[in-house]
Design a protein around this motif. Structure first.
Motif, PDB file in Angstrom:
ATOM      1  N   ASP A 524       0.841  -1.208   0.000  1.00  0.00           N
ATOM      2  CA  ASP A 524       0.000   0.000   0.000  1.00  0.00           C
ATOM      3  C   ASP A 524       0.873   1.253   0.000  1.00  0.00           C
ATOM      4  OD1 ASP A 524      -2.273  -1.600   0.160  1.00  0.00           O
ATOM      5  OD2 ASP A 524      -2.322  -1.529   2.356  1.00  0.00           O
ATOM      6  N   PHE A 525       1.894   1.225   0.837  1.00  0.00           N
ATOM      7  CA  PHE A 525       2.787   2.376   0.944  1.00  0.00           C
ATOM      8  C   PHE A 525       3.495   2.624  -0.384  1.00  0.00           C
ATOM      9  CE2 PHE A 525       6.088   4.358   4.093  1.00  0.00           C
ATOM     10  CZ  PHE A 525       5.802   5.610   3.565  1.00  0.00           C
ATOM     11  N   GLU A 526       3.953   1.556  -1.027  1.00  0.00           N
ATOM     12  CA  GLU A 526       4.657   1.707  -2.302  1.00  0.00           C
ATOM     13  C   GLU A 526       3.727   2.234  -3.397  1.00  0.00           C
ATOM     14  OE1 GLU A 526       8.277  -1.567  -1.965  1.00  0.00           O
ATOM     15  OE2 GLU A 526       6.374  -2.188  -2.864  1.00  0.00           O
ATOM     16  N   ARG A 527       2.465   1.867  -3.350  1.00  0.00           N
ATOM     17  CA  ARG A 527       1.525   2.409  -4.340  1.00  0.00           C
ATOM     18  C   ARG A 527       1.346   3.912  -4.163  1.00  0.00           C
ATOM     19  NH1 ARG A 527      -1.139  -2.733  -4.010  1.00  0.00           N
ATOM     20  NH2 ARG A 527      -2.287  -2.097  -2.143  1.00  0.00           N
ATOM     21  N   VAL A 528       1.346   4.366  -2.911  1.00  0.00           N
ATOM     22  CA  VAL A 528       1.205   5.799  -2.650  1.00  0.00           C
ATOM     23  C   VAL A 528       2.434   6.558  -3.147  1.00  0.00           C
ATOM     24  CG1 VAL A 528       1.063   7.544  -0.839  1.00  0.00           C
ATOM     25  CG2 VAL A 528      -0.344   5.487  -0.687  1.00  0.00           C
ATOM     26  N   VAL A 529       3.613   5.998  -2.865  1.00  0.00           N
ATOM     27  CA  VAL A 529       4.858   6.656  -3.260  1.00  0.00           C
ATOM     28  C   VAL A 529       5.090   6.543  -4.763  1.00  0.00           C
ATOM     29  CG1 VAL A 529       7.364   6.657  -2.942  1.00  0.00           C
ATOM     30  CG2 VAL A 529       5.863   6.283  -0.983  1.00  0.00           C
ATOM     31  N   GLY A 530       4.654   5.428  -5.344  1.00  0.00           N
ATOM     32  CA  GLY A 530       4.783   5.242  -6.783  1.00  0.00           C
ATOM     33  C   GLY A 530       6.025   4.490  -7.211  1.00  0.00           C
ATOM     34  N   ARG A 531       6.709   3.847  -6.293  1.00  0.00           N
ATOM     35  CA  ARG A 531       7.909   3.081  -6.634  1.00  0.00           C
ATOM     36  C   ARG A 531       8.244   2.139  -5.478  1.00  0.00           C
ATOM     37  NH1 ARG A 531       9.996   8.150  -5.010  1.00  0.00           N
ATOM     38  NH2 ARG A 531      11.547   8.011  -3.311  1.00  0.00           N
ATOM     39  N   GLU A 532       9.202   1.259  -5.731  1.00  0.00           N
ATOM     40  CA  GLU A 532       9.681   0.432  -4.644  1.00  0.00           C
ATOM     41  C   GLU A 532      10.308   1.303  -3.564  1.00  0.00           C
ATOM     42  OE1 GLU A 532      10.909  -3.732  -6.939  1.00  0.00           O
ATOM     43  OE2 GLU A 532      12.433  -2.523  -5.935  1.00  0.00           O
ATOM     44  N   LEU A 533      10.129   0.893  -2.330  1.00  0.00           N
ATOM     45  CA  LEU A 533      10.726   1.638  -1.223  1.00  0.00           C
ATOM     46  C   LEU A 533      12.044   0.997  -0.802  1.00  0.00           C
ATOM     47  CD1 LEU A 533       7.620   2.408   1.019  1.00  0.00           C
ATOM     48  CD2 LEU A 533       8.871   3.960  -0.488  1.00  0.00           C
TER      49      LEU A 533
END
Length: 581
Positions: A524-533
């Motif tokens: 979910d977090f990566e979808r918000v940021v738009g890339r791999e974390l």
């Protein structure tokens, strides 16, 4: 009813006496040498070794011509030394680069003893062709340490420490020797004791679950900390204590004046509060001045130092920095054994802790049925639940002696290698666009060490991301970088390193972090940021040498070549050859 026995302890042959290790060590000061057999012959050999030498891979002829089987005065074969210079017959790019490196970093040759160590205790790295650059995740074990421990185990009988048999007395003696070795290594003054745990995380949990948090006190910590330090906030919050964070800078760590302001603002009034400090960040490479511990103590705080990342490459003196409690993991320091850590703690601080339960090994008498119990009189045993890992503690003693012999040389060596690696990676450019190949996010050393014994102001970890060749320089997925690294026999690390605060700061995603909600997942977090974390982390350690950093530079250079990068991408994604990245 408990675990205590009144039988007197009879002197038992020590582990050193059984395996021939020198027992005349002065435990009033840190052990700084390793006792070796045939020391007279080795000493004469050492006189002929210059700082430019290293160990040769060629074995000496044995037995010698004048060898007589009944002659007990002859030593076993000793490995010979040859100058550490690039091969004349192999003047390739690496050899030329190494010569240039030595000209730029002549002080590196003062650490020749670690080249010797690499070719003896860590020869498997070259034999297997593995480039290991994940020392922040775990150190490589020295082969001699494993051999000594294996020999000890095959020649002795050890038993559960909660008894008075011969085997149990030997185990108890080994445990006491390990405690003394830990206290000596960290220069602990009288009043400290050692509690053995599974790792640094377990040691932090011991403090967190037992600290007397109330509605009248606080828990203060830095944002750039390991999750095991963050986790203590759960104990604090459930008991009504306030939790306050010291914000991180853009390259990790914190501003010292800001930390002091926050500590002063929330200084203890009616009850003592807890301040947890990360000595060295495992992702940002920020090393915090330990002087902040004294400042916090002067305000009435109890102090807790997470030294898991700091201890493997830095001298720590509890006499100079008398923190209330400090945690370490021994596998991070010298690779073996795993599953053993320690809480090095003031006995006076232990008296303030309130354990939420008792277990086997921690009590003297227990009323059953009923509610009465009496804890054991030995303070450290009150916190060692069940049976300690007594079979591996002799290796902890030997490991500390091993590391103490080489630790003085390590900061200088890592300083040279880190500076070279940072400079080389920063110069790389994509062949098609001339844009940078990597972006280094972690803190860089502010000064270069020049001599043995100096201490660095940062660690030897480089956290970075790889950039595409496009003008905007988007981040290349870390999963792709890790895939290519595995194919090149490179052991590195990707991700957030269990340090979400440090990672968020380096990646510039603090605003997205603030918008997280209960139940959120990493995806979910990566979808918000738009890339791999996460980042790509390269960390150096005791066995690192020039070849390791050269291999990393060559690995990164291959991704600067558009054709090579595209071929690797096609393999990773299994797309038809020629499809654009």
């Amino acid at each position: 009813m408990g675990n205590k026995h009144s039988s007197p302890v009879v002197p038992h042959p020590s582990r050193e006496q059984r395996i021939g290790v020198n027992t005349n060590d002065d435990h009033s000061a840190p052990v700084s040498h390793i006792s070796l057999r045939y020391h007279k012959s080795q000493a004469s050999l050492m006189k002929s070794i210059s700082s430019h030498d290293t160990i040769s891979s060629e074995k000496p002829v044995w037995p010698p011509r004048n060898y007589h089987p009944n002659d007990t005065h002859l030593p076993p074969p000793l490995t010979t030394y040859t100058p550490l210079t690039p091969s004349i017959s192999r003047q390739d790019a690496e050899a030329r680069a190494y010569s240039a490196f030595l000209k730029s970093f002549p002080e590196y040759q003062s650490t020749w003893i670690l080249d010797t160590l690499r070719r003896t205790d860590f020869a498997r790295l070259d034999r297997t062709g593995e480039t290991y650059v994940d020392y922040m995740g775990g150190a490589q074990h020295p082969e001699s340490l494993v051999r000594v421990h294996s020999t000890f185990l095959t020649e002795t009988v050890m038993g559960n420490t909660h008894s008075v048999s011969n085997s149990s007395r030997l185990s108890s003696q080994c445990a006491d020797e390990a405690r003394d070795a830990v206290l000596s290594f960290f220069r602990a003054p009288p009043g400290y004791t050692v509690i053995f745990t599974a790792n640094a995380t377990a040691a932090l949990k011991l403090v967190g679950e037992a600290y007397p948090f109330t509605t009248s006190n606080s828990y203060i910590l830095g944002a750039d900390s390991h999750n095991s330090v963050h986790g203590i906030r759960e104990y604090a919050s459930r008991r009504g204590a306030e939790v306050h964070y010291i914000p991180s800078t853009s390259t990790g760590g914190f501003v010292l004046s800001t930390a002091k302001d926050i500590l002063h603002q929330h200084r203890p009034q009616n009850a003592s509060s807890l301040f947890a400090l990360t000595g060295l960040s495992n992702i940002s490479n920020a090393k915090t001045p330990l002087s902040i511990i004294g400042f916090a103590s002067s305000l009435g705080y109890h102090t807790l130092l997470d030294a898991a990342a700091l201890a493997p490459s830095s001298m720590i003196s509890l006499s100079e920095t008398p923190v209330d409690a400090m945690v370490v993991s021994f596998y991070k320091m010298f690779g073996y054994p795993t599953g053993v850590g320690a809480l090095i703690v003031k006995e006076s601080f232990l008296q303030t802790l309130e354990r939420p339960w008792f277990a086997g090994g921690t009590v003297d008498v227990v009323q059953v049925p009923g509610s009465i119990f009496t804890r054991t009189s030995n303070v450290h045993e009150q916190f060692e639940d069940g049976t300690i890992n007594f079979m591996t503690l002799p290796a902890v003693t030997d490991g500390l002696r091993f590391l103490s012999a080489y630790l003085p040389f390590l900061p200088l060596r890592l300083s040279c290698l880190t500076h070279y690696l940072v400079t080389s990676l920063s110069r790389l450019r994509h062949d098609s666009t001339g844009t940078p190949v990597v972006k280094i996010l972690s803190r860089l050393p502010s000064r270069r060490l020049k001599s043995v014994g100096e201490q660095a102001d940062s660690g030897s970890t480089i956290s970075l991301i790889f950039l595409s060749a496009s003008p905007s320089g988007e981040m290349i997925p870390n999963s792709f970088i890790e895939h290519v690294a595995v194919s090149r026999n490179i052991s590195l690390r990707t991700g957030c390193m269990c340090n979400p605060g440090g990672a968020a700061t380096l990646l510039g995603i603090q605003d997205q972090m603030e918008r997280l909600y209960p139940g959120v997942t990493l995806k979910d977090f990566e979808r918000v940021v738009g890339r791999e974390l996460g980042v790509v982390r390269i960390s150096l350690g005791l066995a690192s040498n020039f070849q390791d950093v050269w291999n990393i530079v060559m690995f990164a250079s291959s991704l600067a070549d558009s054709r090579t990068r595209q071929a690797l991408w096609d393999t990773w994604t299994n797309v038809p050859i020629g499809q654009a990245m």
